[in-house]
Design a protein around this motif. Structure first.
Motif, PDB file in Angstrom:
ATOM      1  N   VAL A 234      -0.275   7.826   3.609  1.00 51.89           N
ATOM      2  CA  VAL A 234      -0.288   7.541   2.175  1.00 51.89           C
ATOM      3  C   VAL A 234      -1.605   6.913   1.730  1.00 51.89           C
ATOM      4  O   VAL A 234      -1.743   6.515   0.577  1.00 51.89           O
TER       5      VAL A 234
ATOM      6  N   LYS B 116       5.998   6.646  -1.152  1.00 49.46           N
ATOM      7  CA  LYS B 116       4.621   7.047  -1.454  1.00 49.46           C
ATOM      8  C   LYS B 116       4.236   8.349  -0.753  1.00 49.46           C
ATOM      9  O   LYS B 116       3.266   9.000  -1.152  1.00 49.46           O
TER      10      LYS B 116
ATOM     11  N   HIS C  81       4.152  11.538  -2.937  1.00 51.69           N
ATOM     12  CA  HIS C  81       2.960  11.621  -3.789  1.00 51.69           C
ATOM     13  C   HIS C  81       1.742  12.007  -2.973  1.00 51.69           C
ATOM     14  O   HIS C  81       0.856  12.732  -3.446  1.00 51.69           O
TER      15      HIS C  81
END
Length: 493
Positions: free
Chosen positions: A448, A481, A484
């Motif tokens: 991430v 996360k 994303h």
């Protein structure tokens, strides 16, 4: 008599509040915008609760209770806003950074709900339970979603060069560079370094990383004013004594310049740090590393349940991926590779094959493409061995889905350091071997935070941070996360 008293001050100047700086005016507008949004969300929640209570058949409705719900809504909104302000949810330091902002919103909401319940009980006020549940059941998620959207927008503004905090870093050159590297790397935090203050013994025009030296620590306050800084960061070696620190704090009073102290600690989560004043001396207590906690039953249960659910949900996508790989070159669907697990135990790591079938044999022929020639890992942004399907599934990290089976088998975890090759582990420095104290992860802080764009040193730093500061909350945050991270092209090769 007043003149005599003034002489006793020995020339000391009484602090006077200064006009707000441009940066602080921007922060005040941001705080006002967030508070206005909070109020709109709360008003919408109270209105929706009143409407929903009269519309849903699960609640018994009477006109009297509907009138009560409509009349009490403004008072709940007023108390809720007061609770948000009292919980310091609009404090400058908590906006857009860390989880304290969300925690304070939850605390204020819980306090408001508790107070409404207590007042209703003590006064025998006939507040509908359905209305109560709907108000806070709708209001809290709405507030958290609004704060999340505001945070994303503020981070975007920072990356665009707006609402930046002008920072002066004081201390020895090496420590200034350490702090500067972190602030520059995390650009979304919105810090702009305008200069450094070094001890008089270090006569430099700039630090080794290029931070311009604008003065010495002996003339710190004057340099801060001249540079129009919003924040002064004091690192190790900045000041010789606590008396100097106190004097600088006095001189900055009223000038809207914040002070921050960086202790000789790094890569330690806030959950492991507590401060306890003892005789006026602030003692910082640091909890023990949490690598043992990352290997215990709660995390293992978390992995089993999570991997099973994800495997069932992702099964259709995995079938489609397997068919696409087979149709492209009729080669095997899975790529099996020996990796190093917890405590150095070897296991067979599963991935969807994303390269040609003889990729290992061709490795020596593409070694010149390695973008990390001086590090442990092999990274090539345009590796010719990757197939067309392989490039697509790597782009979205679909090639790693079979590792859910490794998680269920206990060889891996949902979250953890990246699984290393034996050849990589053989080149580890002693401190890097601490990465092997926990199970490797399907995703992690490295996933991430930039994926393959990260340097080897940054990858190690993030993995060691995870090992030392593990918590279930951190695992949940990383998983949230990860989605994303995989939908962005950055570092996906």
């Amino acid at each position: 008599m007043r003149e005599s008293n003034a002489l006793l001050l020995n020339g000391a100047v009484r602090p006077v509040a200064q006009p707000l700086s441009e940066h602080l005016r921007g922060i005040r507008l941001l705080q006002l915008a967030i508070a206005t949004g909070d109020l709109l969300v709360i008003v919408a929640a109270t209105a929706a609760a009143a409407l929903g209570r009269s519309s849903l058949t699960v609640f018994s409705v009477s006109n009297d209770l509907n009138a009560v719900a409509q009349s009490v809504g403004p008072w709940i909104a007023l108390g809720w806003m007061a609770a948000l302000a009292g919980a310091a949810s609009y404090r400058q330091g908590s906006l857009g950074v860390g989880t304290k902002e969300y925690a304070r919103v939850c605390t204020a909401t819980g306090s408001t709900a508790g107070l409404v319940g207590i007042i209703s009980y003590l006064t025998t006020f006939q507040l509908s339970r359905g209305y109560f549940v709907l108000v806070f059941g709708l209001g809290l998620p709405g507030l958290l979603l609004w704060r999340w959207a505001c945070r994303r927008y503020v981070h975007h503004l920072h990356l665009q060069g707006h609402l930046l905090t002008r920072v002066v870093i004081a201390g020895e050159s090496s420590h200034v560079d350490d702090v500067a590297s972190v602030l520059n790397r995390e650009a979304w935090l919105g810090y702009r370094i305008v200069g450094a203050l070094l001890p008089p013994s270090q006569r430099l025009t700039a630090t080794s990383s290029g931070v311009p030296v604008i003065g010495t620590t002996d003339e710190a306050v004057g340099s801060v004013f001249e540079s129009r800084a919003d924040l002064m960061v004091l690192t190790e070696g900045a000041l010789p004594s606590s008396a100097d620190f106190r004097r600088i704090a006095w001189d900055l009073e009223g000038h809207h310049v914040q002070m921050a102290v960086v202790p000789s600690l790094s890569d330690i989560s806030s959950g492991r740090v507590t401060m306890q004043p003892v005789g006026g001396l602030p003692l910082v207590h640091v909890g023990q590393p949490q690598s043992l906690g990352a290997s215990r039953i709660p995390k293992r249960l978390f992995d089993l349940v999570g991997a099973t659910v994800l495997l069932l949900l992702g099964l259709p996508l995995m079938i489609v991926t397997a068919i696409a790989i087979t149709l492209e070159d009729r080669g095997p669907v899975l790529f099996r590779q020996t990796r190093v697990g917890r405590d150095g135990v070897l296991f067979e790591c599963l991935k969807f094959r994303s390269m040609v079938t003889d990729a290992e044999a061709q490795l020596s022929g593409v070694s010149h493409l390695n973008a990390n020639a001086d590090g442990v890992l092999f990274k090539a942004q345009h590796d010719p061995r990757i197939t067309r399907v392989g490039r697509l599934i790597r782009r979205f990290s679909l090639d790693e889905l079979p590792q859910l089976v490794n998680v269920i088998n206990g060889d891996m975890s949902l979250v953890g350091p990246r699984p290393a090759l034996p050849s990589e582990v053989s080149r580890y420095a002693p401190e890097v071997e601490r990465r092997l104290h926990v199970r490797p992860g399907l995703t992690g802080l490295w996933q991430v935070s930039g994926r393959s764009d990260l340097s080897w040193d940054d990858t190690v730093r993030l993995d060691l941070y995870y090992v030392d500061n593990w918590s279930i909350v951190q695992d949940l945050s990383i998983l949230a996360k990860t989605f994303h991270a995989v939908v962005r092209p950055r570092g996906a090769y």
